[in-house]
Design a protein around this motif. Sequence first.
Motif, short mmCIF file in Angstrom:
data_model
loop_
_atom_site.label_atom_id
_atom_site.label_comp_id
_atom_site.label_asym_id
_atom_site.label_seq_id
_atom_site.Cartn_x
_atom_site.Cartn_y
_atom_site.Cartn_z
N TYR A 38 0.83 -1.19 0.00
CA TYR A 38 0.00 0.00 0.00
C TYR A 38 0.87 1.24 0.00
CZ TYR A 38 1.06 0.61 4.98
OH TYR A 38 1.71 0.80 6.18
N THR A 39 0.29 2.35 -0.39
CA THR A 39 0.98 3.63 -0.41
C THR A 39 0.68 4.38 0.88
OG1 THR A 39 0.75 3.72 -2.81
CG2 THR A 39 1.30 5.78 -1.70
N THR A 40 1.66 5.04 1.43
CA THR A 40 1.46 5.71 2.71
C THR A 40 0.56 6.93 2.56
OG1 THR A 40 3.36 7.20 2.46
CG2 THR A 40 3.78 5.01 3.41
N THR A 118 -1.03 1.07 11.85
CA THR A 118 -1.47 0.62 10.52
C THR A 118 -0.62 -0.55 10.04
OG1 THR A 118 -2.17 2.85 9.93
CG2 THR A 118 -1.75 1.35 8.11
N ALA A 119 -1.29 -1.52 9.38
CA ALA A 119 -0.62 -2.64 8.71
C ALA A 119 0.21 -3.48 9.68
CB ALA A 119 0.25 -2.12 7.57
N GLY A 128 3.36 -1.15 10.31
CA GLY A 128 4.00 -0.45 9.21
C GLY A 128 4.05 1.05 9.41
N GLU A 129 3.00 1.60 10.01
CA GLU A 129 2.92 3.05 10.24
C GLU A 129 2.35 3.32 11.62
OE1 GLU A 129 3.90 5.34 8.08
OE2 GLU A 129 4.24 4.02 6.35
N PRO A 130 2.90 4.26 12.38
CA PRO A 130 2.29 4.63 13.66
C PRO A 130 1.00 5.40 13.41
CG PRO A 130 4.12 6.09 13.16
CD PRO A 130 4.13 5.02 12.10
N ASP A 133 -3.31 5.22 9.13
CA ASP A 133 -3.05 5.77 7.82
C ASP A 133 -4.30 5.64 6.95
OD1 ASP A 133 -1.51 6.94 5.85
OD2 ASP A 133 0.22 5.66 6.25
N CYS A 134 -4.30 6.25 5.77
CA CYS A 134 -5.44 6.19 4.86
C CYS A 134 -5.85 4.76 4.55
CB CYS A 134 -5.12 6.91 3.56
SG CYS A 134 -4.55 8.62 3.77
N TYR A 135 -4.87 3.88 4.45
CA TYR A 135 -5.09 2.47 4.14
C TYR A 135 -6.05 1.80 5.12
CZ TYR A 135 -3.71 -2.52 4.07
OH TYR A 135 -3.69 -3.88 4.05
N THR A 136 -6.03 2.23 6.38
CA THR A 136 -6.87 1.61 7.41
C THR A 136 -8.35 1.68 7.06
OG1 THR A 136 -5.25 2.22 9.12
CG2 THR A 136 -7.47 1.61 9.86
N CYS A 137 -8.80 2.81 6.53
CA CYS A 137 -10.22 3.00 6.25
C CYS A 137 -10.58 2.94 4.76
CB CYS A 137 -10.70 4.33 6.80
SG CYS A 137 -10.59 4.46 8.60
N HIS A 138 -9.60 3.16 3.90
CA HIS A 138 -9.89 3.20 2.47
C HIS A 138 -9.34 2.00 1.71
CE1 HIS A 138 -11.64 7.22 2.60
NE2 HIS A 138 -10.64 7.58 3.39
N GLY A 139 -8.50 1.21 2.35
CA GLY A 139 -8.01 -0.01 1.73
C GLY A 139 -7.00 0.23 0.63
#
Length: 283
Positions: A38-40, A118-119, A128-130, A133-139
Amino acid sequence: MGSRRRLNGVVGGRWWVVGTFATCLVAQDHVGQPVSQYTTGEECLFCHRVKVADTWQQNPHARTIRVDDNGNYSIGAKPDHARSLKKNGYGKYAIQKPGGSGWDEDKFALKCAGCHTTAVDPETHAFGEPALDCYTCHGIADLNHSSNTALMWLSAKHPRDPKLVTSICAQCHLRGGKSKSSGLPYANNFVVGDNLFADFRIDLKEADNPNLNPGDRHVYASVRDVLENGSPTTCVNCHQVHGDSSAKHRRVLTGPICLNCHNAEGPKSVVKKYAVHSPTCEY
């Protein structure tokens, strides 16, 4: 986000099981698999500079891990709930024991990481990220989402299956459950679009527990309405994640679910007094 990797384990006809309730639906399944590429969020915010980037650093979802001006880390928004953290290797924190009596090197990874970072890797439990991050809710974002926003989860044009949208919010806000596969109190590599409840077990009868604080009881009741009663109303119908989370829902008509937190009469802005207790979070 912005990954070119195909989603792993996407299958149809999964069974959504909560107690004795089951219904057939199409959902992904990433339980126990390696974390997807995923992209940060920093890259996401390059394009989303207006209405997201300008307020995101003040959003509670971006502050599930806090850093003060001296570079000290902590978890917990309120002083009486806060615990200090310190780096404990790549993607890991040690968490201060209650009363400041030393550091626990494993508890953050095994109890907190799933909802505060996150991740989280299913094997090492390193994140992966403290914070979130966007990935958590938007995938995982399709590379073409800039020209077709319907490809992006939670966008205005994306199809909103109530069960899958509820899974997004419930992965953190439905406290008290446990992953069947990992035994941990958070989801095992949940990815937006997955059926959270295929692996995450929760007792929805807690929605009727008068001893549960109103905030948690509201979450349980809302999730139960979607899973067992087929309600089309999800968290995002009332809560504006990128803005004032409570402004919109105060304008709706009063209903039974509102009385979890609000009085039957009087201003809607006045909520019942209650103390929040969470065995999962140890306060």
